[in-house]
Design an enzyme around this catalytic site. Structure first.
Site, mmCIF file in Angstrom:
data_model
loop_
_atom_site.group_PDB
_atom_site.id
_atom_site.type_symbol
_atom_site.label_atom_id
_atom_site.label_comp_id
_atom_site.label_asym_id
_atom_site.label_seq_id
_atom_site.Cartn_x
_atom_site.Cartn_y
_atom_site.Cartn_z
ATOM 1 N N GLY A 15 -0.487 -8.576 -3.881
ATOM 2 C CA GLY A 15 -0.562 -9.141 -5.235
ATOM 3 C C GLY A 15 0.447 -10.263 -5.412
ATOM 4 C CB ALA A 26 14.584 -20.044 -0.844
ATOM 5 N NE ARG A 76 -4.764 -6.592 -3.352
ATOM 6 C CZ ARG A 76 -3.536 -6.363 -3.819
ATOM 7 N NH1 ARG A 76 -2.602 -5.879 -3.053
ATOM 8 N NH2 ARG A 76 -3.252 -6.598 -5.085
ATOM 9 C CG ASP A 107 3.953 -0.439 -1.139
ATOM 10 O OD1 ASP A 107 3.145 -1.337 -1.457
ATOM 11 O OD2 ASP A 107 3.871 0.724 -1.563
ATOM 12 C CB THR A 130 5.710 -6.357 -5.726
ATOM 13 O OG1 THR A 130 5.085 -5.446 -6.629
ATOM 14 C CG2 THR A 130 7.019 -5.716 -5.267
ATOM 15 C CG ASP A 132 3.991 -2.833 -9.083
ATOM 16 O OD1 ASP A 132 3.675 -3.218 -10.224
ATOM 17 O OD2 ASP A 132 3.160 -2.622 -8.176
ATOM 18 N NE ARG A 176 -2.024 -0.115 -7.889
ATOM 19 C CZ ARG A 176 -2.183 -1.331 -7.367
ATOM 20 N NH1 ARG A 176 -3.126 -2.099 -7.807
ATOM 21 N NH2 ARG A 176 -1.408 -1.772 -6.402
ATOM 22 N N GLY A 190 10.954 -1.674 -28.760
ATOM 23 C CA GLY A 190 11.102 -0.678 -29.822
ATOM 24 C C GLY A 190 9.916 0.275 -29.945
ATOM 25 N NE ARG A 250 -8.649 -2.489 -34.344
ATOM 26 C CZ ARG A 250 -9.130 -1.692 -35.295
ATOM 27 N NH1 ARG A 250 -9.014 -0.383 -35.174
ATOM 28 N NH2 ARG A 250 -9.718 -2.185 -36.362
ATOM 29 C CG HIS A 256 -4.599 -9.715 -13.643
ATOM 30 N ND1 HIS A 256 -5.409 -8.639 -13.926
ATOM 31 C CD2 HIS A 256 -4.350 -9.678 -12.316
ATOM 32 C CE1 HIS A 256 -5.649 -7.980 -12.804
ATOM 33 N NE2 HIS A 256 -5.023 -8.586 -11.811
ATOM 34 C CD GLN A 258 1.686 -6.525 -17.844
ATOM 35 O OE1 GLN A 258 2.538 -5.669 -17.845
ATOM 36 N NE2 GLN A 258 0.402 -6.234 -17.813
HETATM 37 P P1 ATP Z 1 1.319 -5.214 -4.169
HETATM 38 O O1 ATP Z 1 2.504 -4.276 -4.293
HETATM 39 O O2 ATP Z 1 1.395 -6.360 -5.084
HETATM 40 O O3 ATP Z 1 0.002 -4.516 -4.183
HETATM 41 P P2 ATP Z 1 1.258 -5.154 -1.298
HETATM 42 O O4 ATP Z 1 1.979 -5.954 -0.265
HETATM 43 O O5 ATP Z 1 1.623 -3.696 -1.380
HETATM 44 O O6 ATP Z 1 1.458 -5.885 -2.688
HETATM 45 P P3 ATP Z 1 -1.332 -4.495 -0.181
HETATM 46 O O7 ATP Z 1 -2.685 -4.998 -0.511
HETATM 47 O O8 ATP Z 1 -1.087 -3.041 -0.232
HETATM 48 O O9 ATP Z 1 -0.315 -5.311 -1.094
HETATM 49 O O10 ATP Z 1 -0.988 -4.976 1.326
HETATM 50 C C1 ATP Z 1 -1.104 -6.345 1.704
HETATM 51 C C2 ATP Z 1 -1.715 -6.441 3.064
HETATM 52 O O11 ATP Z 1 -0.849 -5.847 4.030
HETATM 53 C C3 ATP Z 1 -3.041 -5.719 3.254
HETATM 54 O O12 ATP Z 1 -4.131 -6.440 2.755
HETATM 55 C C4 ATP Z 1 -3.107 -5.607 4.766
HETATM 56 O O13 ATP Z 1 -3.531 -6.816 5.339
HETATM 57 C C5 ATP Z 1 -1.627 -5.392 5.132
HETATM 58 N N1 ATP Z 1 -1.403 -3.951 5.367
HETATM 59 C C6 ATP Z 1 -1.174 -2.989 4.461
HETATM 60 N N2 ATP Z 1 -1.086 -1.776 5.060
HETATM 61 C C7 ATP Z 1 -1.289 -1.994 6.374
HETATM 62 C C8 ATP Z 1 -1.335 -1.144 7.531
HETATM 63 N N3 ATP Z 1 -1.177 0.178 7.447
HETATM 64 N N4 ATP Z 1 -1.578 -1.730 8.723
HETATM 65 C C9 ATP Z 1 -1.737 -3.052 8.836
HETATM 66 N N5 ATP Z 1 -1.721 -3.897 7.796
HETATM 67 C C10 ATP Z 1 -1.490 -3.386 6.601
#
Ligand code: ATP
Length: 328
Positions: A15, A26, A76, A107, A130, A132, A176, A190, A250, A256, A258
């Site tokens: 994301g 940088a 992704r 992660d 991220t 999060d 999430r 608040g 409501r 998004h 954010q």
């Molecule tokens: P966000 O926290 O914003 O979701 P993220 O880095 O956790 O970001 P993910 O979609 O979970 O987003 O992971 C990004 C990419 O990292 C995945 O699309 C995939 O290409 C790679 N990735 C994640 N897990 C694995 C894994 N177990 N093995 C190989 N590649 C991975």
């Protein structure tokens, strides 16, 4: 000292978050300042598989520090989960002469980097991009501060209309698995109640709270993290309404917005520190780790720890919310 690295690739993955551009800038500028070449890899791991590389010079990262999103685009990549596609990605890196990587993401990105770096003995350092704020080894992640302020401003605006109509608003913020945005934006805005994934939500207790005079007749805001165990704001509002119909209700899902917008000063400075830190780390032999800031200092945390030991919301923050009689 590490074997000398000559060409550093940088990518953004998963994301997007505000401040990723500041981090790319940088990395590129500090790589160049250290006598390395810098290469931008487009669309995360997917672009690595496709060989979407472009040399980055000083001016290629001009005028981006203030922009949200990522000029390198993010993606992704389901293919990167498979060893045969990682082999293709590695061959592309070798062909381009890229011998060190900085990955900016969450992660999932770090999980992929850990596997890939170990498979091919490739030096990789990550920075936490991220909203999060859920990675261990850094006090804050790039984009979190901006997202938090966006959520707080939205809550302020909703409160104006809530107060004018005596309405009860359920406001959903991102998160999430982590309630950092919810608890902080809720306290700053608040809120009367804050529902987070880290604590179990008791709908009946929430109703008692709302019915107990804690909710004034002027305005009432319940902040719901999207990953709350009772569901998002829509589901929680529905469950409350089934049993408690005292207020005109409501739901607003901030969504998004954010993720977008100009990064805050704190995010720009953080992104710059960890971007420069990641390059410095690579050149000093760090690998398989995340560059983060803890207590104002640059620290390197192995990917495994950064991913597995999720940062928890501090008990002090939970106490603070409860001291304000805010339902958690
Ligand atoms: P966000 O926290 O914003 O979701 P993220 O880095 O956790 O970001 P993910 O979609 O979970 O987003 O992971 C990004 C990419 O990292 C995945 O699309 C995939 O290409 C790679 N990735 C994640 N897990 C694995 C894994 N177990 N093995 C190989 N590649 C991975």
């Amino acid at each position: 000292m590490a074997a000398s690295i000559k060409k550093i690739g940088v990518l953004t993955s998963g994301g997007d978050s505000p401040g990723m551009n500041a981090c790319i800038r940088a990395v590129v500028r500090s790589a160049l300042a250290n006598g390395c070449e810098a290469v931008g890899i487009q669309s995360g791991y997917e672009g690595m598989i496709e060989g979407l590389f472009r040399p980055m010079l000083h001016h290629d990262v001009s005028n981006i520090i203030q922009r949200g999103g990522t000029i390198l685009k993010t993606a992704r990549s389901p293919r990167f989960h498979q060893p045969e596609w990682r082999a293709v990605a590695h061959a592309k890196l070798v062909e381009a002469g890229i011998d060190g990587l900085v990955v900016i993401g969450g992660d999932g990105t770090f999980t992929g980097a850990k596997i890939f770096g170990e498979e091919y003995d490739l030096p990789i350092v990550g920075t936490a991009g991220t909203i999060d704020n859920d990675l261990y080894g850094t006090d804050y992640t790039i984009g979190y501060d901006t997202a938090l302020n966006t959520a707080m401003e939205a809550i302020d605006k909703i409160r104006d209309t809530a107060a004018s109509h005596n309405r009860l608003f359920f406001v959903e913020v991102m998160g999430r698995d982590a309630g950092f945005i919810a608890i902080n934006a809720g306290i700053a805005g608040g809120a009367e109640a804050i529902l987070i994934p880290e604590s179990k939500t008791d709908v009946d207790a929430l109703i008692r709270h709302l019915d107990n005079g804690h909710v004034t007749h002027s305005s009432s805001i319940v902040v719901v993290a999207e990953g709350d165990d009772q569901g998002g704001a829509m589901e929680v509002a529905q469950k409350v309404k089934e049993k408690f119909n005292k207020y005109d209700t409501r739901v607003t899902i901030i969504g998004h917005i954010q993720r977008g917008g100009a990064p805050s000063c704190a995010d720009r400075v953080l992104a710059t520190r960890v971007g420069v830190g990641a390059v410095k780390g690579l050149l000093q032999g760090e690998r398989g780790c995340m560059a983060g800031i803890q207590n104002m200092d640059l620290v390197f945390t192995p990917f495994e720890q950064a991913i597995k030991h999720n940062q928890d919301i501090s008990p002090a923050m939970l106490d603070l919310a409860r001291s304000l009689n805010c339902f958690l």
